[in-house]
Design an enzyme around this catalytic site. Structure first.
Site, PDB file in Angstrom:
ATOM      1  N   ASP A 129       1.002  -1.119   0.049  1.00 20.32           N
ATOM      2  CA  ASP A 129      -0.024   0.120  -0.047  1.00 20.32           C
ATOM      3  C   ASP A 129       0.932   1.261  -0.139  1.00 20.32           C
ATOM      4  O   ASP A 129       2.076   1.132   0.231  1.00 20.32           O
ATOM      5  CB  ASP A 129      -1.036  -0.114   1.297  1.00 20.32           C
ATOM      6  CG  ASP A 129      -1.666   1.272   1.388  1.00 20.32           C
ATOM      7  OD1 ASP A 129      -2.320   1.813   0.298  1.00 20.32           O
ATOM      8  OD2 ASP A 129      -1.985   1.843   2.545  1.00 20.32           O
ATOM      9  N   ASP A 131      -0.236   5.084   0.905  1.00 23.79           N
ATOM     10  CA  ASP A 131      -0.776   5.947   2.045  1.00 23.79           C
ATOM     11  C   ASP A 131      -0.252   5.293   3.293  1.00 23.79           C
ATOM     12  O   ASP A 131      -1.018   4.330   3.677  1.00 23.79           O
ATOM     13  CB  ASP A 131      -2.089   6.750   1.806  1.00 23.79           C
ATOM     14  CG  ASP A 131      -2.005   7.587   0.433  1.00 23.79           C
ATOM     15  OD1 ASP A 131      -2.812   8.270   0.670  1.00 23.79           O
ATOM     16  OD2 ASP A 131      -1.263   7.007  -0.331  1.00 23.79           O
TER      17      ASP A 131
END
Length: 346
Positions: A129, A131
């Protein structure tokens, strides 16, 4: 993990002190290594007995115990069928009670023994991922900050990442509030967004091992592509936004508040599909994949990976992810994978 026909596997338990130095490794490694080892292994026998009880019929043979660095200790077992379920063990009440008592977090990993790389976890694909994982910020919140609506957008972000509302719905709600943000805002964000501690070292280590590295983000393509360049990742997937031309209300090119209809929306299902399709494309068994993320939209791909680690994750993800770790540097993951952060040089 498919175990049919497999005769042996390695079961690796990596203990991380919640506050380092702590009761696993409370001092710097002294010249008298044996003396230090005896302190570090203090929790070993008690945990071994607990583990034997919880594993049940699985056969465990202690292979190795060692201090990896101050605050990080590892036990390795050789196991034969029926193999223990690493994720179920991680969630067992007796294990979580042990962690609380000893102020540690334990990452459980089960993998097949690779004769050519006996000390390393077999790994060929790593998906991250973006963020709050590879970078410290939530980009959509930073966009909101640029037009002074941080609170409204951040509240929706928090609910979405904790799984309280459906991800696509939350994304569209937040984007609608961002109509009018200047289209060149990305250049300013690139100056303020910060790469997470240890991310460069971890990616460098993975590349040294020939691992394919990918970022798949529910955030936005301009930042994901920038991060791909910064870290040297192999591929990047993220959402694309519509840019509108100047209007009377907004006399400059600006975000329309809509997702591009010509590109896929990065839903939790899409994230899992990226993992699965890339593994299939490169003939990589899912058992030889790593996924790292922090939000509820990462849970599906975390569960599909050979090793799925929730990193400094939201509350729901902490509870549900196969494994979790709350450290201060992503280079901690190098220990789990059988390497040493100090050996990760560009």
């Amino acid at each position: 993990m498919t175990t049919e026909g497999v005769e042996k596997a390695r079961f690796v338990l990596t203990f991380f002190a919640k506050t380092r130095p702590s009761n696993i490794s409370s001092i710097a490694i002294p010249p008298d290594q044996d003396a230090f080892e005896s302190q570090s292994i203090a929790c070993g026998p008690a945990f071994s007995q607990l583990l034997t009880t919880e594993v049940g019929p699985a056969s465990l043979t202690l292979f190795d115990q060692r201090t990896l660095s101050p605050g990080i200790f590892q036990s390795t077992y050789i196991t034969t069928p029926p193999f223990p379920d690493a994720s179920k063990l991680r969630h067992h009440t007796s294990i979580t009670s042990f962690e609380a008592l000893h102020a540690v977090e334990i990452v459980f990993d089960l993998y097949f023994i690779a004769p050519t790389l006996p000390s390393l976890r077999p790994l060929r694909l790593a998906v991250f991922d973006m963020d709050s994982t590879l970078i410290n910020e939530e980009v959509i919140d930073e966009l909101a900050r640029s037009i002074g609506i941080t609170s409204a957008v951040s509240a929706i972000t928090a609910r979405a990442m904790n799984g309280e509302i459906e991800f696509e719905q939350s994304l569209r709600e937040r984007l609608s509030l961002l109509k009018g943000v200047k289209a060149d805002v990305w250049e300013e964000l690139k100056k303020t967004v910060t790469i997470a501690a240890g991310a460069k070292e971890l990616i460098t280590y993975l590349h040294q091992r020939g691992v394919i590295t990918v970022v798949v983000s529910g955030g936005f393509a301009p930042m994901a592509l920038w991060l791909k360049e910064q870290l040297g990742l192999d591929q990047a997937f993220a959402n694309h936004l519509v840019v509108s031309p100047s209007t009377g209300a907004f006399p400059f090119p600006h975000l329309s508040g809509d997702l591009s209809p010509g590109h896929p929306i990065i839903t939790p299902e899409y994230k899992r599909n990226v993992l699965q399709s890339m593994a299939q494309e490169h003939s990589i068994p899912l058992s030889e994949t790593l996924v790292v993320g922090d939000g509820s939209n990462d849970l599906l791909m975390l569960g599909a990976a050979g090793l799925g680690i929730a990193w400094r994750a939201k509350e729901r993800v902490q509870r549900e992810a196969p494994q979790r770790l709350n450290g201060t540097t992503l280079s901690d993951l190098i220990h789990i994978l059988g390497g040493k952060p100090e050996d990760s040089t560009e």
